[in-house]
Design a protein around this motif. Structure first.
Motif, PDB file in Angstrom:
ATOM      1  N   MET A   1      49.004 -34.503  15.675  1.00 42.21           N
ATOM      2  CA  MET A   1      49.398 -33.354  14.933  1.00 42.21           C
ATOM      3  C   MET A   1      48.116 -32.599  14.601  1.00 42.21           C
ATOM      4  N   GLY A   2      48.103 -31.309  14.752  1.00 42.75           N
ATOM      5  CA  GLY A   2      46.917 -30.536  14.451  1.00 42.75           C
ATOM      6  C   GLY A   2      47.250 -29.214  13.787  1.00 42.75           C
TER       7      GLY A   2
ATOM      8  N   ALA B   1      45.242 -34.949  13.146  1.00 46.02           N
ATOM      9  CA  ALA B   1      45.548 -36.249  12.557  1.00 46.02           C
ATOM     10  C   ALA B   1      46.362 -37.066  13.551  1.00 46.02           C
ATOM     11  N   ILE B   2      46.063 -38.358  13.619  1.00 47.01           N
ATOM     12  CA  ILE B   2      46.749 -39.264  14.525  1.00 47.01           C
ATOM     13  C   ILE B   2      47.237 -40.463  13.717  1.00 47.01           C
TER      14      ILE B   2
ATOM     15  N   ASP C   1      43.850 -41.605  11.767  1.00 49.17           N
ATOM     16  CA  ASP C   1      42.552 -41.010  12.081  1.00 49.17           C
ATOM     17  C   ASP C   1      42.663 -39.503  11.879  1.00 49.17           C
ATOM     18  N   ILE C   2      41.698 -38.924  11.200  1.00 52.29           N
ATOM     19  CA  ILE C   2      41.654 -37.480  10.972  1.00 52.29           C
ATOM     20  C   ILE C   2      40.324 -36.967  11.509  1.00 52.29           C
ATOM     21  N   PHE C   3      40.398 -35.913  12.304  1.00 54.38           N
ATOM     22  CA  PHE C   3      39.208 -35.329  12.914  1.00 54.38           C
ATOM     23  C   PHE C   3      39.080 -33.873  12.491  1.00 54.38           C
ATOM     24  N   ARG C   4      37.850 -33.436  12.246  1.00 52.96           N
ATOM     25  CA  ARG C   4      37.552 -32.006  12.067  1.00 52.96           C
ATOM     26  C   ARG C   4      36.780 -31.559  13.297  1.00 52.96           C
TER      27      ARG C   4
END
Length: 66
Positions: A1-2, A8-9, A24-27
């Motif tokens: 989801m973005g 976010a995964i 897991d959250i990525f920027r």
């Protein structure tokens, strides 16, 4: 989801006899990962997942369809 520059995964991981929820959250910026955060939580018995709602949709639809 973005959304925007965040992704976010949510993952279900089986380690031995235990089930875990991983988030897991990525920027991102310009296609590159700038920051990463993660959290893991050991899940209770599968019968309790419906009340916790963490993986309720996985049980109903299957991971690839959510």
């Amino acid at each position: 989801m973005g959304q925007g520059n965040f992704v976010a995964i949510l993952s279900h991981v089986e380690l031995g006899d235990d089930d875990w929820a991983f988030v897991d959250i990525f920027r991102l910026k310009d296609g590159l990962i700038l920051e990463h955060w993660d959290v893991q939580e050991k899940l209770g018995p599968k019968g309790s997942w419906i009340t916790s709602r963490i993986f309720n949709d996985f049980e109903k639809y299957g991971e690839k369809d959510v």
